[in-house]
Enzyme design. Structure first.
Site, PDB file in Angstrom:
ATOM      1  N   PRO A  27       0.769  -1.364  -0.037  1.00  0.00           N
ATOM      2  CA  PRO A  27       0.268  -0.036  -0.039  1.00  0.00           C
ATOM      3  C   PRO A  27       0.920   1.166   0.141  1.00  0.00           C
ATOM      4  CG  PRO A  27      -0.663  -1.491   1.696  1.00  0.00           C
ATOM      5  CD  PRO A  27       0.760  -2.039   1.238  1.00  0.00           C
ATOM      6  N   ARG A  28       0.449   2.227  -0.640  1.00  0.00           N
ATOM      7  CA  ARG A  28       1.046   3.454  -1.017  1.00  0.00           C
ATOM      8  C   ARG A  28       1.092   4.206   0.490  1.00  0.00           C
ATOM      9  NH1 ARG A  28       2.765   5.911  -5.428  1.00  0.00           N
ATOM     10  NH2 ARG A  28       2.271   8.124  -4.470  1.00  0.00           N
ATOM     11  N   GLN A  29       2.023   5.035   0.659  1.00  0.00           N
ATOM     12  CA  GLN A  29       2.090   6.063   1.761  1.00  0.00           C
ATOM     13  C   GLN A  29       1.882   5.336   3.130  1.00  0.00           C
ATOM     14  OE1 GLN A  29      -0.525   8.949   0.032  1.00  0.00           O
ATOM     15  NE2 GLN A  29       1.008  10.148  -0.556  1.00  0.00           N
TER      16      GLN A  29
ATOM     17  N   LEU B 125       5.753   1.364   4.725  1.00  0.00           N
ATOM     18  CA  LEU B 125       6.192   0.019   4.621  1.00  0.00           C
ATOM     19  C   LEU B 125       7.195  -0.172   3.587  1.00  0.00           C
ATOM     20  CD1 LEU B 125       2.658  -1.668   5.020  1.00  0.00           C
ATOM     21  CD2 LEU B 125       4.497  -1.646   6.675  1.00  0.00           C
ATOM     22  N   SER B 126       7.876   0.729   3.053  1.00  0.00           N
ATOM     23  CA  SER B 126       8.993   0.764   2.381  1.00  0.00           C
ATOM     24  C   SER B 126       8.837   0.119   0.848  1.00  0.00           C
ATOM     25  CB  SER B 126      10.115  -0.081   2.688  1.00  0.00           C
ATOM     26  OG  SER B 126      10.657   0.573   3.918  1.00  0.00           O
TER      27      SER B 126
ATOM     28  N   SER C 267      11.697   1.011  -1.845  1.00  0.00           N
ATOM     29  CA  SER C 267      12.914   0.396  -1.759  1.00  0.00           C
ATOM     30  C   SER C 267      12.696  -1.012  -2.181  1.00  0.00           C
ATOM     31  CB  SER C 267      13.437   0.544  -0.511  1.00  0.00           C
ATOM     32  OG  SER C 267      12.815   0.348   0.611  1.00  0.00           O
TER      33      SER C 267
ATOM     34  N   ASP D 124      15.679   0.321   6.029  1.00  0.00           N
ATOM     35  CA  ASP D 124      14.705  -0.355   5.397  1.00  0.00           C
ATOM     36  C   ASP D 124      15.406  -1.118   4.279  1.00  0.00           C
ATOM     37  OD1 ASP D 124      13.553   1.378   6.886  1.00  0.00           O
ATOM     38  OD2 ASP D 124      12.500   2.350   5.096  1.00  0.00           O
TER      39      ASP D 124
END
Length: 362
Positions: free
Chosen positions: A126-128, A131-132, A135, A179
């Site tokens: 999920p965006r924003q 949760l990296s 990367s 991360d």
């Protein structure tokens, strides 16, 4: 090497190579990784990014049909899309890691064959949500390149997070190594970023830990994040300026990872509750509520209302939760999350992703 790939006699991959890189949770010590601190992080099997490399006549970076959308039904569709998703998909990430990887190999006299490839990606992170996701795409792509060029044994595992971070820095993404270390190693990792190690080695000391040491964890996040903290933080500048409060607070945050390692090894769950809550409380004192964002703070408070320990997974957008009282407490948390409109998931821990070639470089 990826089990789906094959290699010709001259070391070139002749079939598709595909790698996954998992979302990560900063368990304890973040954000001290960018302040010569210590952290414990883990990768989770709930979400991942995958990158596929296929040998091809030309070098092709394939846009994702959703994340790199360039065709819209209307001007309003384009507007809504940009407001919710931003301007950037994953193509720029793939281009950046190709550039950084090539430059690293040149600088270190690592010879690469001249065959070309096509890169494509997919992600369900999920965006924003802290949760990296970015990367994860980069680290999965790096694994594909290592196998395609058959150079996994020539690039140490410890320096790969630096390569991933360098690609993101190319794009102006401001982040630390934590991360990238978690996603390169996989599983549960203790990281020591002390200045002595960073100056001498160019990287930290990374120690994998047994994932069975972790208690059951849960993840809270918002499906449509908003108010994720819009105010630019001055914490970094204050630290550089020698602000005593910020410096001492960052040291305290880093020490939580050391205490946490001991608590994990001793299965001291009451200590973990204390440390997780303290980690967030110190962050809140340093950054302030306006910077953290009301929704992010509410995710933490939802967990605390039922007596669970909670903290950010990263810099905001999602929260990791430990319910020390077990399933009955989880039930209470589910109800609180439902009322608040948050999504709750049990954490599935992704194990170490290092193979024999990787381990030999350690």
């Amino acid at each position: 090497m990826d089990p789906n790939s094959t290699v010709s006699g001259d070391g070139q991959a002749t079939a598709a190579i595909e790698h996954r890189s998992f979302a990560r949770i900063g368990f304890l010590g973040n954000p001290s990784d960018v302040y010569f601190g210590r952290t414990i992080s883990l990768t989770i099997g709930n979400f991942w990014a995958s990158v596929k490399l296929e040998p091809s006549e030309h070098l092709v970076i394939k846009p994702h049909p959703f994340h790199d959308l360039v065709q819209f039904t209307s001007l309003d569709h384009l507007l809504n899309r940009l407001q919710n998703e931003g301007y950037y998909g994953g193509v720029r990430l793939l281009m950046a890691i190709c550039k950084v990887f090539r430059n690293y190999c040149k600088e270190n006299d690592i010879q690469l064959h001249q065959a070309n490839f096509s890169l494509s990606y997919d992600t369900n992170i999920p965006r924003q949500t802290g949760l990296s996701g970015s990367s994860a795409i980069v680290s999965a792509a790096l694994n594909c390149l290592l196998d395609f060029y058959n150079v996994r044994h020539l690039i140490k595992v410890q320096v790969r997070p630096n390569i991933v971070l360098s690609a993101e820095k190319e794009l102006g993404i401001v982040a630390g190594l934590q991360d990238r270390v978690a996603q390169v190693y996989g599983g549960l990792v203790h990281m020591d970023f002390s200045k002595e190690h960073m100056d001498k080695l160019g990287h930290g000391i990374y120690t994998p830990m047994d994932i069975s040491l972790l208690p059951p964890l849960h993840l809270i996040y918002a499906e449509n994040p908003s108010d994720s903290g819009k105010v630019h933080s001055m914490v970094r500048q204050r630290w550089l300026d020698g602000d005593e409060f910020i410096i001492s607070s960052m040291k305290e945050v880093g020490s939580l990872a050391e205490e946490g390692r001991t608590a994990l090894l001793n299965k001291d769950h009451s200590k973990l509750v204390e440390l997780m809550n303290l980690n967030f409380d110190i962050r809140r004192r340093m950054f302030g509520d306006e910077c953290l964002g009301a929704m992010n703070i509410e995710m933490v408070e939802v967990a605390r209302r039922v007596g669970a320990a909670s903290k950010f997974t990263g810099s905001g957008g999602a929260v990791v939760v430990f319910c020390p009282e077990g399933p009955s407490q989880v039930k209470l948390l589910e109800e609180e999350c439902r009322k608040a409109g948050f999504t709750l998931q049990p954490v599935k821990i992704a194990p170490s992703c290092l193979n024999d070639s990787d381990i030999q470089t350690l």
